[in-house]
Design an enzyme around this catalytic site. Structure first.
Site: not given
Length: 492
Positions: A83, A133
């Site tokens: 990610c 993120h």
């Protein structure tokens, strides 16, 4: 802030409002015809699970319709298939060992020059909705502690409109922070109100150039939390699996796949609504629409779940680019590979915005505008540090490799590890590494890989070296290696 970065930003602002220093007709001059950007990002959606990719059992009618009007990249490769590293490489156009995000929940440096800042300097209204993120956590804190905290204003990398949470995978009880760090809850399954927010942003900014990133959480696990109306579309017992799913995992794989497909169908439904809004607002022709994913999901292929691994289920992601005004309205497939750092420069090129010197990826916009195949030979893939679900104790290993239009070649710290002919062996069932019949091919691919590593000044060091270099700490048990780490069977 480094002097070079300050100079780059000043130059971008100058060219956005006054034109290029060398030409009054610079594409960076603020013009009403500057294309809008809508970048739609899914999380953990592998390339193979699309109707337009030949999968007849997944229902993706809206994305299939988008594909019929788009460039379809058949080998879009996640350079580091996990990610936060993917996001950092996408937003900066840099490789992971340059920006330093090769491990989840580490902070992208404020000094990084990103998509949001570049488009903002070019006169665009910028917005970001959904999963971020890239803020990370402070040393000494729990590694996941930053996921529930707001991202400070100086850490938003040029995005003005802001409805963001660092990370969540609870899609039915999801909250976000706005520009003032005030906390709000998305009502229901978050994909749908996030899409509505995107439509609102577009509607309010349709008279000026805008750049929007819409970042969904699904179809990332948990696999069974999509709305019931989409779960009902798939019966697990009827689903066909990829031939590389071992027999002992097939029952559980079908259940997981059904839930995964339900998430994907929900996203497809939302994307359809968003695309129709572009039509109704009259901005479709001059809007660059991109759909892609951070990485794939093994979904029990080779008996494992999720990402980080170098197999196609993990590294290959969907990539569609539609821009009717400059690319036409018919579909075209491109076979040569494109890597994560190539996305930003290519999008900037299509937008007519100069590419900063900090960007390391390739700009393929000229080939796309000319109707040509990509000029790339291979895309680099890497995992400098294995962690979390593929940590050392769970079989994780450092690797470097390449994915060409036909072949996959990967080595670990001991040497050549994987070699597949993906044309004759599309499910990567036969590892050809060190096979005497393929040594010539292996040497050719090794030379291509080494040239890419030399270009990146990547010495392919052990994981601990990179963690020390960047002053990172391993999360929990990620650093624990089995006693047979360097001697176990290396050819699954």
């Amino acid at each position: 802030m480094p002097i070079l970065l300050i100079f780059q930003l000043l130059l971008l602002f100058w060219e956005a409002f006054f034109g290029s220093l060398s030409s009054k007709d610079s594409p960076n001059s603020f013009q009403s015809e500057s294309p809008n950007l809508v970048f739609i990002l899914a999380d953990q959606w592998r390339a193979q699970e699309m109707g337009y990719a030949g999968n007849s059992q997944i229902l993706t009618p809206n994305l299939d319709s988008l594909a019929s009007q788009s460039l379809i990249f058949e080998n879009s490769i996640a350079t580091l298939p996990v990610c936060a590293p993917w996001r950092a490489s996408f937003l900066t156009g840099q490789y992971p060992l340059t920006h330093g995000i090769f491990y989840n929940d580490k902070p992208l440096p404020n000094e990084a020059l990103t998509l949001g800042e570049i488009y903002q300097a070019a006169g665009y209204k910028t917005g970001y909705i959904g999963k971020w993120h890239l803020n990370g956590h402070q040393k000494g804190e729990d590694p996941f502690s930053g996921r529930d905290k707001p991202v400070p204003a100086d850490r938003r990398q040029g995005f003005e409109y802001w409805k963001v949470r660092e990370v969540t995978h609870n899609y039915n009880n999801s909250f976000y922070f706005d520009e003032k760090n005030e906390k709000h809850f998305w009502q229901g399954y978050d994909v749908f109100p996030q899409t509505d927010s995107a439509i609102s942003f577009i509607s309010k900014n349709k008279s000026k150039p805008f750049a929007l990133v819409l970042s969904y959480g699904p179809p990332h696990d948990p696999y069974f939390s999509a709305p019931e109306q989409f779960k009902k579309l798939y019966g697990a017992s009827k689903l066909q699996l990829r031939p590389n799913v071992p027999e002992e995992f097939q029952d559980s794989a079908r259940k997981v796949l059904a839930g995964y497909y339900a998430h994907a169908a929900a996203i497809d439904h939302a994307v359809g609504k968003l695309l129709r809004s572009l039509d109704s607002l009259g901005v479709s022709d001059n809007t660059l629409v991109v759909f892609t994913s951070e990485h794939g999901d093994m979904l029990m292929s080779k008996g494992v779940l999720k990402k980080q691994r170098p197999w196609d289920e993990s590294i290959k992601v969907p990539l569609l680019i539609r821009y009717p005004e400059k690319l036409g309205e018919s579909s075209r497939r491109l076979r040569n590979p494109i890597g994560t750092p190539d996305l930003l420069p290519t999008i900037l090129g299509l937008s007519g915005i100069n590419i900063p010197v900090s960007v390391e990826g390739e700009d393929f916009s000229k080939e796309l505008l000319a109707g040509e195949e990509l000029s790339s030979e291979a895309a680099l893939i890497m995992l400098p540090v294995p962690f979390h679900e593929w940590q050392f104790s769970n079989g994780g290993r450092e690797y470097r490799g390449i994915r060409t239009a036909r072949y996959t070649y990967v080595k670990d710290l001991q040497g050549p590890w994987l070699l597949y002919d993906n044309q004759t062996d599309p499910f990567q069932l036969r590892n050809l590494v060190n096979n005497p019949q393929y040594m010539g091919l292996q040497k050719e691919l090794e030379a291509v890989l080494q040239a890419k590593l030399d270009e990146r000044k990547d010495g392919f060091l052990p994981a601990d070296d990179y963690m020390t270099q960047w002053h990172y700490l391993y999360d929990r048990t990620d650093s624990i290696r089995p006693v047979d780490y360097l001697s176990r069977n290396r050819f699954p």
